[in-house]
Design a protein around this motif. Structure first.
Motif, PDB file in Angstrom:
ATOM      1  N   ASN A  11      -5.968   3.131 -42.923  1.00  0.00           N
ATOM      2  CA  ASN A  11      -6.070   4.443 -42.306  1.00  0.00           C
ATOM      3  C   ASN A  11      -7.524   4.700 -41.891  1.00  0.00           C
ATOM      4  O   ASN A  11      -8.455   4.198 -42.521  1.00  0.00           O
ATOM      5  N   ASP A  12      -7.689   5.444 -40.831  1.00  0.00           N
ATOM      6  CA  ASP A  12      -9.029   5.860 -40.412  1.00  0.00           C
ATOM      7  C   ASP A  12      -8.926   7.246 -39.776  1.00  0.00           C
ATOM      8  O   ASP A  12      -7.841   7.803 -39.663  1.00  0.00           O
ATOM      9  N   ASP A  13     -10.066   7.785 -39.390  1.00  0.00           N
ATOM     10  CA  ASP A  13     -10.100   9.146 -38.845  1.00  0.00           C
ATOM     11  C   ASP A  13     -10.159   9.192 -37.325  1.00  0.00           C
ATOM     12  O   ASP A  13     -10.341  10.261 -36.753  1.00  0.00           O
ATOM     13  N   PHE A  14     -10.029   8.053 -36.671  1.00  0.00           N
ATOM     14  CA  PHE A  14     -10.201   8.090 -35.222  1.00  0.00           C
ATOM     15  C   PHE A  14      -9.042   7.515 -34.424  1.00  0.00           C
ATOM     16  O   PHE A  14      -8.929   7.803 -33.242  1.00  0.00           O
ATOM     17  N   ASN A  15      -8.163   6.693 -34.996  1.00  0.00           N
ATOM     18  CA  ASN A  15      -7.008   6.192 -34.240  1.00  0.00           C
ATOM     19  C   ASN A  15      -5.853   7.181 -34.344  1.00  0.00           C
ATOM     20  O   ASN A  15      -5.560   7.701 -35.420  1.00  0.00           O
ATOM     21  N   THR A  16      -5.201   7.414 -33.208  1.00  0.00           N
ATOM     22  CA  THR A  16      -4.054   8.330 -33.201  1.00  0.00           C
ATOM     23  C   THR A  16      -2.802   7.600 -33.681  1.00  0.00           C
ATOM     24  O   THR A  16      -2.732   6.370 -33.645  1.00  0.00           O
ATOM     25  N   PHE A  17      -1.830   8.374 -34.112  1.00  0.00           N
ATOM     26  CA  PHE A  17      -0.546   7.796 -34.504  1.00  0.00           C
ATOM     27  C   PHE A  17       0.026   6.975 -33.352  1.00  0.00           C
ATOM     28  O   PHE A  17       0.525   5.869 -33.553  1.00  0.00           O
ATOM     29  N   GLN A  18      -0.038   7.555 -32.161  1.00  0.00           N
ATOM     30  CA  GLN A  18       0.511   6.890 -30.974  1.00  0.00           C
ATOM     31  C   GLN A  18      -0.149   5.530 -30.750  1.00  0.00           C
ATOM     32  O   GLN A  18       0.532   4.529 -30.518  1.00  0.00           O
ATOM     33  N   HIS A  19      -1.470   5.467 -30.840  1.00  0.00           N
ATOM     34  CA  HIS A  19      -2.195   4.215 -30.615  1.00  0.00           C
ATOM     35  C   HIS A  19      -1.829   3.161 -31.661  1.00  0.00           C
ATOM     36  O   HIS A  19      -1.592   1.993 -31.320  1.00  0.00           O
ATOM     37  N   VAL A  20      -1.771   3.564 -32.916  1.00  0.00           N
ATOM     38  CA  VAL A  20      -1.432   2.615 -33.983  1.00  0.00           C
ATOM     39  C   VAL A  20      -0.026   2.057 -33.760  1.00  0.00           C
ATOM     40  O   VAL A  20       0.187   0.842 -33.788  1.00  0.00           O
ATOM     41  N   ALA A  21       0.941   2.926 -33.516  1.00  0.00           N
ATOM     42  CA  ALA A  21       2.327   2.487 -33.300  1.00  0.00           C
ATOM     43  C   ALA A  21       2.425   1.566 -32.082  1.00  0.00           C
ATOM     44  O   ALA A  21       3.109   0.525 -32.125  1.00  0.00           O
ATOM     45  N   GLU A  22       1.724   1.898 -31.001  1.00  0.00           N
ATOM     46  CA  GLU A  22       1.755   1.062 -29.801  1.00  0.00           C
ATOM     47  C   GLU A  22       1.142  -0.312 -30.053  1.00  0.00           C
ATOM     48  O   GLU A  22       1.653  -1.326 -29.560  1.00  0.00           O
ATOM     49  N   CYS A  23       0.063  -0.355 -30.815  1.00  0.00           N
ATOM     50  CA  CYS A  23      -0.566  -1.644 -31.140  1.00  0.00           C
ATOM     51  C   CYS A  23       0.369  -2.506 -31.985  1.00  0.00           C
ATOM     52  O   CYS A  23       0.482  -3.724 -31.755  1.00  0.00           O
ATOM     53  N   LEU A  24       1.030  -1.901 -32.949  1.00  0.00           N
ATOM     54  CA  LEU A  24       1.965  -2.669 -33.779  1.00  0.00           C
ATOM     55  C   LEU A  24       3.095  -3.236 -32.921  1.00  0.00           C
ATOM     56  O   LEU A  24       3.480  -4.401 -33.077  1.00  0.00           O
ATOM     57  N   LEU A  25       3.603  -2.416 -32.022  1.00  0.00           N
ATOM     58  CA  LEU A  25       4.671  -2.883 -31.119  1.00  0.00           C
ATOM     59  C   LEU A  25       4.184  -4.001 -30.210  1.00  0.00           C
ATOM     60  O   LEU A  25       4.912  -4.955 -29.935  1.00  0.00           O
ATOM     61  N   LYS A  26       2.963  -3.890 -29.749  1.00  0.00           N
ATOM     62  CA  LYS A  26       2.432  -4.859 -28.794  1.00  0.00           C
ATOM     63  C   LYS A  26       2.086  -6.199 -29.443  1.00  0.00           C
ATOM     64  O   LYS A  26       2.342  -7.257 -28.862  1.00  0.00           O
ATOM     65  N   TYR A  27       1.516  -6.184 -30.639  1.00  0.00           N
ATOM     66  CA  TYR A  27       0.951  -7.407 -31.202  1.00  0.00           C
ATOM     67  C   TYR A  27       1.748  -8.048 -32.342  1.00  0.00           C
ATOM     68  O   TYR A  27       1.561  -9.231 -32.610  1.00  0.00           O
ATOM     69  N   ILE A  28       2.598  -7.302 -32.993  1.00  0.00           N
ATOM     70  CA  ILE A  28       3.362  -7.879 -34.109  1.00  0.00           C
ATOM     71  C   ILE A  28       4.751  -8.282 -33.603  1.00  0.00           C
ATOM     72  O   ILE A  28       5.529  -7.425 -33.177  1.00  0.00           O
TER      73      ILE A  28
END
Length: 107
Positions: free
Chosen positions: A39-56
């Motif tokens: 967890n961090d204070d600068f990535n949005t929920f949307q960005h994290v979810a999109e990255c997981l979808l894109k790279y995993i």
């Protein structure tokens, strides 16, 4: 004389036969590695979810959002477990996308 010395020193007079271990193969599996997003204070929920979808690989939208919520509420989530080489790739891709990553660790 040899048998007498063998008896005195407790030596065997016949050659010792050891099992043939040259042909035995011991298979060891390589360890799996965990890819952990923090967890961090600068990535949005949307960005994290999109990255997981894109790279995993094999990540579903529902699973990505579940993991994103886990990251937010618990401070981290294991997003993938598997062999070292792909784990290193996914870790690097997520880190380059701006996610905060824990070091790879053996599972």
């Amino acid at each position: 004389m040899v048998t007498r010395l063998a008896a005195i020193y407790g030596m065997a007079t016949a050659p010792t036969v050891t099992p043939d271990r040259v042909n035995q193969v011991t298979r060891k599996t390589y360890p799996n590695y965990k890819v952990i997003v923090l967890n961090d204070d600068f990535n949005t929920f949307q960005h994290v979810a999109e990255c997981l979808l894109k790279y995993i690989p094999g990540m579903s939208s529902d699973r990505a959002w579940d993991l994103t919520n886990q990251i937010h509420h618990e401070g981290q989530a294991i997003v993938w477990v598997g062999p070292q080489e792909p784990a290193e790739l996914y870790h690097q891709q997520l880190r380059r996308a701006g996610l905060t990553m824990a070091p790879l660790e053996a599972a």
